[in-house]
Design an enzyme around this catalytic site. Structure first.
Site, PDB file in Angstrom:
ATOM      1  N   ARG A 195     -13.487  14.885   7.659  1.00  0.00           N
ATOM      2  CA  ARG A 195     -14.180  15.209   6.286  1.00  0.00           C
ATOM      3  C   ARG A 195     -15.558  15.337   6.699  1.00  0.00           C
ATOM      4  O   ARG A 195     -16.234  14.596   7.571  1.00  0.00           O
ATOM      5  CB  ARG A 195     -13.973  13.989   5.271  1.00  0.00           C
ATOM      6  CG  ARG A 195     -12.904  13.858   4.887  1.00  0.00           C
ATOM      7  CD  ARG A 195     -12.631  12.765   3.612  1.00  0.00           C
ATOM      8  NE  ARG A 195     -11.158  12.348   3.270  1.00  0.00           N
ATOM      9  CZ  ARG A 195     -11.048  10.914   3.132  1.00  0.00           C
ATOM     10  NH1 ARG A 195     -12.033  10.178   3.257  1.00  0.00           N
ATOM     11  NH2 ARG A 195      -9.941  10.615   2.933  1.00  0.00           N
ATOM     12  N   ASN A 217       1.021  -1.226  -0.059  1.00  0.00           N
ATOM     13  CA  ASN A 217      -0.123  -0.028  -0.201  1.00  0.00           C
ATOM     14  C   ASN A 217       0.817   1.174  -0.003  1.00  0.00           C
ATOM     15  O   ASN A 217       1.604   1.472   1.132  1.00  0.00           O
ATOM     16  CB  ASN A 217      -0.943  -0.048   1.095  1.00  0.00           C
ATOM     17  CG  ASN A 217      -1.897   1.085   1.320  1.00  0.00           C
ATOM     18  OD1 ASN A 217      -1.667   2.041   0.295  1.00  0.00           O
ATOM     19  ND2 ASN A 217      -2.540   1.072   2.112  1.00  0.00           N
TER      20      ASN A 217
END
Ligand code: ADP
Length: 399
Positions: free
Chosen positions: A240, A7
């Site tokens: 967010r 990743n």
């Protein structure tokens, strides 16, 4: 077969090495602060962890650090890089080009590059990781596993925004959905855990971590996800906002004298739990603060819970009822009180939590609904790396 899962972000690489004969993790670790003066590594194998400073001015050098750790003469996990048969790469955006994991060749690289305009922060470092890994592991097969792929079965009326259609046709603007590997993993694990065929179940999977998204899965196929063109839409997250009135972008911009990119940065980095509480994006901190009387911490948690609850209601309607609701991610797997806030008093729509089971389900697979609850609620720890390793091994074996 040994499969390395990568990743790769802009300043870090996380990796896990699997022995696919028994899906055992042989080693895992990370190299972070890539590009800074002093980079750091962490490497765990055989129950022993090593960490420290290292030189990784770029991703190529960071992969050298990773390979050196795997080959560490004191405790070698592999004898040579040739032992790694395949490398599975997490790739964030596959747009409409990738509906499943793909073996990487020049054409796939070009397609991932073409998706970069949709994920400018993520796809370029993912590609850098692919190229660096191809250099360090030249004999291995390389496979890309996309965060968006699972959601490609969404119907057009779920993914099309009600804006001028040419934006979709010319610029590929639509809902894509993210966290697909996690939603696929936990929905499959839930079916296996219940001993029911995957294709027989309607499921709602809630991935609640730092980033949060929720998916409606009809008989094994994703039909909606709360994230959109970008991961900003949908649920309230650590930093967010999730769903807002889109007119706020211009309104806040004018009010504060900042451009659209500046407002978008505020919505991505200074909103959500940290924006409302004013203190933290971390659910554990907010729980502690709320318990000692912080009204803002409590409000942030209430907004978070209410948004998840609204989406569950929406997806129950989308699916005409669900067989399961699955919680995963750091919050979904561990935050007992948050799960209760989300699901309390939902008996009339078929969701009855069992308080004792909920309290005991922390970081493990469990059913947390009552025996007479028409919808089975589960906690399933996610494991995106394992699914990437499985996909990679399958693709390589099918060669
Ligand atoms: P990421 O999306 O970065 O992988 P995680 O899935 O690890 O993040 O989720 C991080 C969130 O999970 C944080 O808000 C953290 O507070 C929360 N979390 C982790 N453990 C617990 C716990 N025991 N109780 C409540 N929240 C928890």
């Amino acid at each position: 077969m040994k499969v390395l899962v990568i990743n790769c972000g802009s300043s870090s690489i996380k990796y896990s090495l699997y022995d696919m004969s028994n899906e055992a993790v042989l080693a895992h670790g990370m190299v972070e602060r890539i590009g800074e003066k002093q980079s750091m590594f962490r490497h765990k194998a055989d129950g022993r962890e090593r960490k420290g400073e290292c030189a990784a001015p770029d991703h190529d050098r960071a992969f050298d650090v990773l390979a050196k750790n795997l080959l560490d003469p004191e405790k070698p996990v592999i004898g040579s890089v040739g032992e790694i048969a395949a490398v599975g790469h997490r790739v964030v955006h596959g747009a409409e080009d990738f509906v499943e994991s793909m073996r990487i060749d020049a054409k796939v690289i070009a397609q991932i590059e073409a998706c970069a305009e949709l994920a400018p922060l993520h796809n370029p470092p993912n590609l850098t990781g692919i190229r660096a890994a191809q250099r360090v592991f030249p004999a291995a097969a390389h496979v890309a596993v996309f965060d968006t792929a699972f959601h490609q079965t969404m119907p057009d009326y779920a993914y099309t925004y009600a804006i001028p259609y040419e934006y979709y046709e010319k610029h590929r603007i639509r809902r894509y959905g993210f966290h697909g590997t996690s939603h696929r993993f936990v929905s499959m694990e839930a079916a296996r855990f219940l001993g029911r065929p995957y294709e027989s179940l309607n499921q709602i999977t809630a991935h609640l971590g730092n980033g949060c998204s929720i998916t409606a899965v009809r008989r094994g196929k994703a039909v909606d996800n709360s994230m959109g063109l970008t991961p900003l839409e949908g649920l309230v997250m650590g930093t967010r906002s999730g769903d807002i009135d889109p007119a706020l972008v211009a309104y806040i911009g004018e009010l504060k004298g900042i451009d659209a990119a500046g407002v978008t940065a505020i919505l991505n980095k200074k909103s959500g739990l940290v924006g409302v509480s004013g203190t933290s994006n971390d659910m554990r901190t907010l729980e502690t603060e709320a318990a000692s009387g912080s009204r803002r911490a409590m409000l942030a948690m209430q907004i978070f819970a209410y948004r998840v609850r609204k989406y569950i209601g929406a997806y129950l309607a989308v699916l005409d009822g669900a067989d399961t609701i699955v919680f995963t991610g750091g919050i979904g797997e561990n935050a007992v009180g948050m799960r209760e806030m989300i699901l309390k008093d939902m008996g009339r729509i078929g969701v009855v939590l069992d308080a004792k089971r909920n309290n005991e389900a922390i970081g493990r697979k469990a059913v947390i609904s009552a025996d007479d609850s028409p919808v089975v609620v589960l906690t399933i720890p996610t494991n995106e790396e394992l699914l990437i390793a499985r996909d990679t091994a399958l693709i390589v074996a099918a060669r």
